[in-house]
Design an enzyme around this catalytic site. Structure first.
Site, PDB file in Angstrom:
ATOM      1  N   LYS A  94     -18.592  13.180  -5.875  1.00 41.82           N
ATOM      2  CA  LYS A  94     -17.721  14.351  -6.041  1.00 41.82           C
ATOM      3  C   LYS A  94     -17.992  14.985  -7.410  1.00 41.82           C
ATOM      4  O   LYS A  94     -18.990  15.682  -7.565  1.00 41.82           O
ATOM      5  CB  LYS A  94     -16.262  13.956  -5.804  1.00 41.82           C
ATOM      6  CG  LYS A  94     -16.069  13.420  -4.358  1.00 41.82           C
ATOM      7  CD  LYS A  94     -14.662  13.185  -3.969  1.00 41.82           C
ATOM      8  CE  LYS A  94     -14.484  12.302  -2.753  1.00 41.82           C
ATOM      9  NZ  LYS A  94     -14.842  12.841  -1.463  1.00 41.82           N
ATOM     10  N   SER A 126       0.822  -1.213   0.000  1.00 39.47           N
ATOM     11  CA  SER A 126       0.000   0.000   0.000  1.00 39.47           C
ATOM     12  C   SER A 126       0.861   1.270   0.000  1.00 39.47           C
ATOM     13  O   SER A 126       1.856   1.349   0.724  1.00 39.47           O
ATOM     14  CB  SER A 126      -0.882  -0.061   1.253  1.00 39.47           C
ATOM     15  OG  SER A 126      -1.475   1.170   1.521  1.00 39.47           O
ATOM     16  N   THR A 148      -6.477  13.783   8.789  1.00 38.32           N
ATOM     17  CA  THR A 148      -6.585  13.733   7.324  1.00 38.32           C
ATOM     18  C   THR A 148      -5.181  13.784   6.721  1.00 38.32           C
ATOM     19  O   THR A 148      -4.899  13.134   5.718  1.00 38.32           O
ATOM     20  CB  THR A 148      -7.442  14.915   6.809  1.00 38.32           C
ATOM     21  OG1 THR A 148      -8.666  14.896   7.533  1.00 38.32           O
ATOM     22  CG2 THR A 148      -7.725  14.797   5.331  1.00 38.32           C
ATOM     23  N   THR A 206     -26.641  -4.019   3.404  1.00 41.88           N
ATOM     24  CA  THR A 206     -27.024  -2.610   3.560  1.00 41.88           C
ATOM     25  C   THR A 206     -28.044  -2.250   2.484  1.00 41.88           C
ATOM     26  O   THR A 206     -28.011  -2.812   1.377  1.00 41.88           O
ATOM     27  CB  THR A 206     -25.779  -1.696   3.471  1.00 41.88           C
ATOM     28  OG1 THR A 206     -26.184  -0.350   3.699  1.00 41.88           O
ATOM     29  CG2 THR A 206     -25.086  -1.770   2.138  1.00 41.88           C
ATOM     30  N   THR A 207     -28.928  -1.345   2.823  1.00 41.17           N
ATOM     31  CA  THR A 207     -29.958  -0.929   1.868  1.00 41.17           C
ATOM     32  C   THR A 207     -29.289  -0.258   0.673  1.00 41.17           C
ATOM     33  O   THR A 207     -28.342   0.507   0.846  1.00 41.17           O
ATOM     34  CB  THR A 207     -30.928   0.072   2.541  1.00 41.17           C
ATOM     35  OG1 THR A 207     -31.438  -0.573   3.712  1.00 41.17           O
ATOM     36  CG2 THR A 207     -32.076   0.448   1.619  1.00 41.17           C
ATOM     37  N   HIS A 267     -10.763  10.974  -6.952  1.00 38.54           N
ATOM     38  CA  HIS A 267     -10.571  12.398  -7.272  1.00 38.54           C
ATOM     39  C   HIS A 267     -10.256  12.649  -8.742  1.00 38.54           C
ATOM     40  O   HIS A 267      -9.994  13.779  -9.138  1.00 38.54           O
ATOM     41  CB  HIS A 267      -9.509  13.007  -6.360  1.00 38.54           C
ATOM     42  CG  HIS A 267     -10.018  13.128  -4.965  1.00 38.54           C
ATOM     43  ND1 HIS A 267     -10.763  14.195  -4.532  1.00 38.54           N
ATOM     44  CD2 HIS A 267      -9.959  12.250  -3.926  1.00 38.54           C
ATOM     45  CE1 HIS A 267     -11.116  13.996  -3.281  1.00 38.54           C
ATOM     46  NE2 HIS A 267     -10.647  12.818  -2.880  1.00 38.54           N
TER      47      HIS A 267
HETATM   48  N1  PLP Z   1     -11.102   7.662  -1.590  1.00 41.38           N
HETATM   49  C1  PLP Z   1     -10.570   8.866  -1.504  1.00 41.38           C
HETATM   50  C2  PLP Z   1      -9.175   9.069  -2.001  1.00 41.38           C
HETATM   51  C3  PLP Z   1     -11.285   9.932  -0.960  1.00 41.38           C
HETATM   52  O1  PLP Z   1     -10.711  11.135  -0.875  1.00 41.38           O
HETATM   53  C4  PLP Z   1     -12.601   9.723  -0.511  1.00 41.38           C
HETATM   54  C5  PLP Z   1     -13.399  10.831   0.067  1.00 41.38           C
HETATM   55  O2  PLP Z   1     -13.046  11.859   0.428  1.00 41.38           O
HETATM   56  C6  PLP Z   1     -13.118   8.447  -0.617  1.00 41.38           C
HETATM   57  C7  PLP Z   1     -12.365   7.444  -1.150  1.00 41.38           C
HETATM   58  C8  PLP Z   1     -14.512   8.160  -0.163  1.00 41.38           C
HETATM   59  O3  PLP Z   1     -15.411   8.660  -1.093  1.00 41.38           O
HETATM   60  P1  PLP Z   1     -16.929   8.805  -0.714  1.00 41.38           P
HETATM   61  O4  PLP Z   1     -17.105  10.205  -0.324  1.00 41.38           O
HETATM   62  O5  PLP Z   1     -17.680   8.468  -1.948  1.00 41.38           O
HETATM   63  O6  PLP Z   1     -17.200   7.873   0.388  1.00 41.38           O
END
Ligand code: PLP
Length: 916
Positions: free
Chosen positions: A259, A148, A374, A288-289, A228
């Site tokens: 997004k 990873s 973050t 999940t629904t 993204h």
């Molecule tokens: N992967 C990345 C790199 C993200 O930045 C995000 C959300 O910010 C996600 C996955 C999750 O996306 P979602 O908002 O559709 O759950």
């Protein structure tokens, strides 16, 4: 009995535990506060909110992931309304139990096609898609090794972490590290490389093609989060993989509908088999629904719009560029080059939060601080996103607000020596002219050369002794612009990856400075000890000095003594009588004398010294001597903008040429040659002279060109060859009017034939060239410098420097009567101390009338024979008065810097002529 037996166990205090955890967040500035936005599609990207005082305020949203503003698009809103109306708000079940609708199936079909994969399945978010897919793979394939990227998103990390599988982390986007990890693994073990295509905060781009190649080689699965990139990149807008033509080269693609698509939900796209597997075993999918049908329909509608509306995506990226121009204009630094993410590094949680608060409250700009977890601590930042609905005015406003809040500054770095500080002030002043409102900070760095002040550098390993520590500051990002003396910088570095701007050049010559007792030493015949640490100076200047120092006793001997240190240190050593003399670059002292802070102390250091500015052609300066260069790494945009503005392009080119030519003869601090540019008339020539790496002596003039007309070499003459006999008659009455106190310039040794040398002991003496200088020295006269036979005007600016401080209009030019009249006519003080006429004989007249090109050694030669010259003749001469006088009579002479240069040219011309 043990003491502990008395302690009654207390119950776990949940409240205390939770409060302590939250307080820890608060004290680090990482506690999250949500801004309640009254989001209105019609106002987007503006919105209203209530501030802490309860007041309703307006702001502009700069941190939305609704990149294309499609959440507010009428088409999507209508679609969602229509299907909600038709089918209701929710799906009412899991995919397995009544929650699979025609809308789900249609969207999955579109997604698979869009990503060039066989099949896709929907999740309620991309987070859930990542978590579920990776966890399912891990749990069902216990031997699977996760490899990873260290900057992977939390959802990817959570997915892998929830399994007991082996996990290995490679440095962010570091393909070598990834390969190194793969090489160490059992070739047969199942492996999966997990990474993002575009990293959401830093705006970095994964080396996807290389990862895919490695994955193939090592038999690995690939899992790419395109969250993204989806909706923005590629021909069809599906993401970076599409742009790179690699959509079907990876195994599993993850994307979001929330997004750029502007709706809600997430998905993966992959082969039939993988989708079937995750669909059948993925708990986060099964239990999940499912998504509301209206959202599926709106998302599909949105994707079709993205595919069809290329203009929208183009407009988006144009706005990204506009935003960055606006930021550049306000000196705001950012990263994210090549992507749509603009990241402003802050590096401190509290500060990041305070900045965001100021931006919102005082400037109406909403940028959510991006803090831990973050990003890792120390990487706190503001992340700007722009949409097609932000206007250019919005962007300018944001950039101005950021300027006010961030107060961007540029950090200059350089050596800590006094001269370096003066050079840095000079760079600072130039920056201020173009960027008056940019804040600057100056920091100093001790260089290796300074630390090794007690040893001769040529005995040490390495190059760039004075610049390396300074340019490391740029690499480490602790400074933006480094300022150096260009001659200290190796060609390897100068022609390397950094960018440079040559901004200034002072006097290029060297200067020899002596204690006054040097005269007694000369008289007594004792060797003179001169401190220098330059092979070039020792090689070039010593034998010249032997002939140009006043010849007051037996033959002068000069002994070199090593010296190190900055110019003030060296002058102090001279003052302590550790040396009789030292040789320095004239520019250094001149710059110190020009500096208000340093002038007084340097005048003191130079008091009672005797000095001479060394001749240019005999003691050729080091390549790029006296030039200041500023340097910045190519990715530092603000620094690059500054460099472009303060650069002197013509000077820059000259210096590059000097460095380039110098490279030809050898490099390093042991070089025994100089390279310097001379401006002769309207052309520029470069003189390289000395001894090259292999010990061969040379004097090469680069940039001399031929007359452009074919002339038989036999008919190229120098006027000296015409057998002129100068007839000189002194004009004694003029000598009384000489004002020696303000200095004099001796245009020819004949000018002082009838003057007692005593006159010259009371004044400052400059001479036309080396021949005159040597003769003056033989008379025991101290000469400060010469014009290298380039004419008096070639040293006018040198005389005016703080170092020399002589006014060219005030000093007396001693020459022949005719020339003196010409000087006086141009506003100078000149005295004709002799009358000059020439006599020639018949044979020479015959030579003259058959000539095709004549090199005039002086104007008087031309003057005395002009009536009998054949027409169409090419005239050549030295620069200075001869050239000017020839021009005045309407000729256009070819100007050669020296007689040597003329002879060198003639030799080459003859070779070429014979060869032709
Ligand atoms: N992967 C990345 C790199 C993200 O930045 C995000 C959300 O910010 C996600 C996955 C999750 O996306 P979602 O908002 O559709 O759950």
């Amino acid at each position: 009995m043990d003491q502990n037996d008395h302690i009654t166990p207390t119950l776990f205090d949940f409240d205390d535990f939770v409060k302590a955890k939250l307080n820890a967040l608060k004290s680090k500035g990482s506690y999250r506060q949500f801004l309640l936005i009254d989001k209105q599609a019609s106002l987007f990207p503006k919105f209203s909110y209530r501030n802490i005082d309860g007041k309703t305020k307006q702001a502009t949203n700069w941190c939305t992931n609704d990149y294309l503003a499609l959440s507010t698009w009428q088409g999507n809103r209508d679609k969602a309304n229509e299907i909600t109306h038709l089918s209701g708000t929710g799906s009412g079940g899991t995919r397995n139990i009544s929650g699979s609708t025609i809308y789900h199936q249609a969207l999955e079909g579109t997604l698979a096609l869009w990503h060039d994969q066989e099949r896709a399945i929907l999740f309620n978010s991309a987070y859930q898609a990542n978590l579920t897919t990776l966890a399912t793979l891990g749990r069902h394939i216990p031997e699977l090794i996760f490899i990873s990227d260290e900057e992977n998103h939390a959802s990817l990390i959570e997915g892998m972490r929830s399994t007991a599988n082996k996990k290995l982390i490679f440095r962010h986007n570091d393909i070598d590290h990834l390969e190194c990890i793969l090489n160490k693994l059992d070739a047969h073990a199942p492996k999966i490389i997990v990474f993002e295509s575009i990293y959401s905060i830093s705006g970095t781009i994964a080396p996807v093609a290389k990862i895919v190649e490695l994955a193939k080689k090592h038999h690995c699965l690939t899992f790419v989060d395109e969250v993204h990139a989806v909706g923005l990149y590629g021909n069809n807008g599906s993401g970076l993989l599409n742009q790179l033509g690699l959509s079907s080269a990876v195994d599993i693609i993850n994307g979001t509908l929330s997004k750029a698509i502007g709706v809600f939900g997430g998905y993966i796209a992959a082969s039939h088999l993988w989708i079937d597997f995750i669909r059948s075993f993925g708990s986060g999918f099964i239990f999940t629904t499912s998504l509301p049908p209206a959202l599926c329909a709106a998302a599909e509608h949105s994707i079709r719009e993205i595919i069809a509306n290329e203009e929208l995506r183009k407009h988006f990226f144009e706005n990204v560029t506009w935003l960055r121009h606006a930021l550049d204009d306000q000196y705001i630094r950012y990263s994210g080059e090549g992507t749509h993410i603009t990241n402003i590094h802050i590096g401190d949680a509290e500060r990041c939060k305070a900045i965001a608060t100021d931006l919102l409250e005082d400037h109406g700009q909403y940028l959510q601080p991006i803090n831990h977890p973050t990003v890792p601590e120390g990487k706190e930042c503001l992340r700007i996103t722009v949409t097609p609905r932000h206007t250019r005015l919005d962007m300018q406003d944001l950039a101005r607000s950021l300027n006010r809040v961030l107060k961007p500054k540029i950090i200059l770095t350089g050596r800590s020596s006094r001269l370096s500080k003066v050079q840095m002030r000079l760079a600072h002043d130039k920056i201020k002219v173009h960027f008056p409102d940019l804040h600057e900070e100056v920091q100093y760095k001790e260089s290796r050369g300074d630390r090794l002040a007690h040893v001769a550098l040529h005995t040490q390993e390495g190059i760039d002794f004075f610049t390396e520590d300074v340019f490391n500051e740029l690499k480490e990002g602790s400074a933006d612009i480094a300022i150096h003396s260009l001659k200290d910088m190796s060609s390897a570095h100068f022609f390397g990856e950094h960018r440079f701007a040559v901004i200034d050049r002072d006097e290029v010559r060297d200067i020899a400075i002596f204690n006054p007792e040097v005269l007694d030493k000369i008289k007594s015949g004792k060797p003179i000890q001169i401190g220098t640490c330059s092979f070039r100076r020792e090689y070039m200047a010593f034998h010249v000095l032997k002939n140009i120092l006043p010849q007051l006793g037996p033959e002068i001997t000069i002994e070199p003594l090593p010296i190190r240190g900055n110019i003030d240190t060296r002058l102090n050593k001279l003052n302590r009588r550790e040396y009789d003399g030292i040789i320095l670059a004239a520019a250094g002292i001149n710059r110190m004398l020009n500096s208000i802070e340093d002038r007084a102390s340097f005048l003191e250091l130079m008091a009672n010294k005797k000095w001479m500015v060394l001749p240019l052609v005999e003691c050729v300066p080091a390549p790029c001597q006296a030039a200041i260069v500023v340097e910045a790494i190519p990715t530092n945009r603000i620094a690059q903008i500054i460099l472009n503005k303060i650069k002197d392009p013509a000077l820059h080119l000259l210096c590059m040429e000097e460095k380039r030519i110098a490279n030809h003869y050898g490099a390093g601090c042991i070089q025994k040659f100089g390279v310097t540019t001379l401006h002769i008339g309207d052309r520029t020539v470069v003189l390289a002279k000395g001894q090259d790496e292999s010990g061969v002596t040379f004097e090469d003039w680069h940039g001399l060109n031929s007359p452009g007309v074919e002339v038989h070499p036999d008919f190229i003459l120098s006027s000296d060859e015409l057998g002129y006999v100068p007839v000189k008659s002194p004009l004694n009455e003029n000598i009384k009017s000489i004002q020696f106190d303000l200095g004099c310039f001796i245009a020819h040794i004949s000018a002082i034939d009838s003057i007692s040398p005593d006159y010259f002991h009371k004044t400052r003496v400059w001479v036309a060239g080396m021949a005159t200088w040597k003769k003056m020295a033989q008379k025991g006269i101290w000469v400060e410098g010469c014009a290298d036979s380039f004419g008096f005007q070639s040293i006018a600016s040198l005389l005016k420097t703080s170092l020399i401080s002589l006014d060219p209009l005030e000093i007396s030019i001693l020459t022949n009567k005719k020339s003196a009249l010409r000087w006086i006519h141009s506003g100078y003080r000149a005295i004709g101390t002799y009358e000059l006429t020439y006599e020639s004989n018949l044979l020479h007249k015959y030579k003259l009338i058959s000539a095709k090109m004549i090199f005039w050694n002086c104007f008087a030669h031309y003057d005395s024979v002009q009536n009998i010259l054949p027409s169409g003749i090419i005239h050549a001469c030295l620069p200075g008065r001869t050239a000017e006088a020839l021009k005045i009579v309407g000729l256009d002479p070819l100007i050669f810097p020296t007689i040597n240069a003329f002879n060198q040219w003639k030799k080459k011309y003859i070779q070429a002529y014979i060869a032709a």
